[in-house]
Scaffold this motif. Structure first.
Motif, short mmCIF file in Angstrom:
data_model
loop_
_atom_site.label_atom_id
_atom_site.label_comp_id
_atom_site.label_asym_id
_atom_site.label_seq_id
_atom_site.Cartn_x
_atom_site.Cartn_y
_atom_site.Cartn_z
N THR A 88 0.83 -1.22 0.00
CA THR A 88 0.00 0.00 0.00
C THR A 88 0.86 1.26 0.00
OG1 THR A 88 -0.15 -0.07 2.43
CG2 THR A 88 -1.91 -1.16 1.18
N SER A 136 -9.03 1.74 8.23
CA SER A 136 -8.46 0.40 8.09
C SER A 136 -8.78 -0.45 9.32
CB SER A 136 -6.94 0.47 7.90
OG SER A 136 -6.61 1.16 6.71
N ASN A 148 -8.81 -4.41 8.88
CA ASN A 148 -7.52 -4.55 8.19
C ASN A 148 -6.41 -4.05 9.13
OD1 ASN A 148 -8.70 -5.48 5.76
ND2 ASN A 148 -9.20 -3.37 5.21
N VAL A 150 -2.84 -3.52 7.80
CA VAL A 150 -2.77 -2.32 6.96
C VAL A 150 -2.79 -1.07 7.84
CG1 VAL A 150 -3.94 -0.99 5.16
CG2 VAL A 150 -3.82 -3.49 5.00
N ALA A 151 -3.61 -1.09 8.90
CA ALA A 151 -3.66 0.05 9.82
C ALA A 151 -2.29 0.29 10.43
CB ALA A 151 -4.70 -0.20 10.90
#
Length: 254
Positions: free
Chosen positions: A51, A214, A219, A222-223
């Motif tokens: 990301t 996120s 997620n 991802v956070a």
């Protein structure tokens, strides 16, 4: 010798960080800790790479808000400190105000600024950062302005120097190290304040809103990747201002 000392100064925290990450990874694997509790460093690193474009876009927006807030807070803090140093009455009046600003929680300021300037604008986030930066800039600058030796003031007075000349030629140059120290402290506060302000509304961009969205979508890895982006952003701000302070200190010695 100086180069060796500088290398040790850099390597020591790097080695400690690598050791901490290795221990973190080992504990997650050994105890089979689920990502929704604590993701592994390798998992966070993978999510960060996947990301990276989104993290960069969010970091640019948060960084821009922090930079604008840093500029507003720094300029305002320096100017008000100069006035307070010149007018002791103003200084006494500002003491309770500055003390109040120092303890005002960001969570209280952000919604107020959003209501004043609109939730669709980044103005509220920038002003939150500016308020956080103002206090250390004001206090450090004021301290620097008052470090001048009385004999130097008397010398300027003997030459019939005006107040503007005293400020420009004596007080401000002597206060530069204190101003830069306040800027170094304020740089980290600007990033933290702009980031936290994003949790309470405003445009759907920036690292803060990305972390909350996120996490809300489960997620978690991802956070944490966005959290890593915030850490790197804060490190960048601090590193630039610390380098500026070091460069200024070197110039003053030559």
């Amino acid at each position: 010798m100086k180069a060796l000392a500088g290398t040790r100064t850099v390597l020591a925290p790097v080695a400690l960080g690598v050791l901490a990450l290795a221990l973190w990874q080992a504990l997650v694997v050994a105890f089979e800790i689920k990502p929704f509790l604590v993701p592994s460093p390798l998992g966070i690193g993978g999510a960060f790479v996947d990301t990276a474009d989104h993290i960069l876009d969010a970091a640019i927006q948060t960084g821009l808000n922090a930079l604008i807030g840093l500029g507003i807070g720094a300029v305002t803090g320096v100017l008000v400190a100069i006035l307070a140093n010149a007018l002791r009455v103003l200084d006494r009046m500002l003491v309770p105000l500055v003390a109040s600003l120092a303890v005002i929680p960001i969570v209280a300021l952000a919604p107020i600024f959003y209501a004043m300037f609109g939730a669709a604008a980044n103005t509220g986030r920038q002003l939150v950062a500016a308020v956080a930066v103002f206090v250390p800039m004001y206090l450090n600058t004021l301290q620097g302005l008052r470090q001048v030796e009385p004999v130097h003031r008397d010398l300027m007075r003997s030459y019939a120097a005006t107040a503007e000349q005293v400020n420009r030629m004596l007080l401000l140059p002597g206060a530069v190290p204190y101003v830069l120290n306040g800027l170094k402290i304020g740089s980290s506060l600007a990033v933290i304040s702009a980031l936290i302000a994003e949790y309470f509304g405003g445009p759907a961009n920036g690292l803060g809103i990305a972390i909350t969205s996120s996490a809300a979508g489960s997620n978690y890895t991802v956070a944490w990747a966005y959290v890593l982006g915030a850490v790197l952003l804060g490190t960048l701000f601090y590193g630039v201002t610390a380098a500026l302070e070091g460069w200024s200190r070197g110039r003053r010695r030559t």
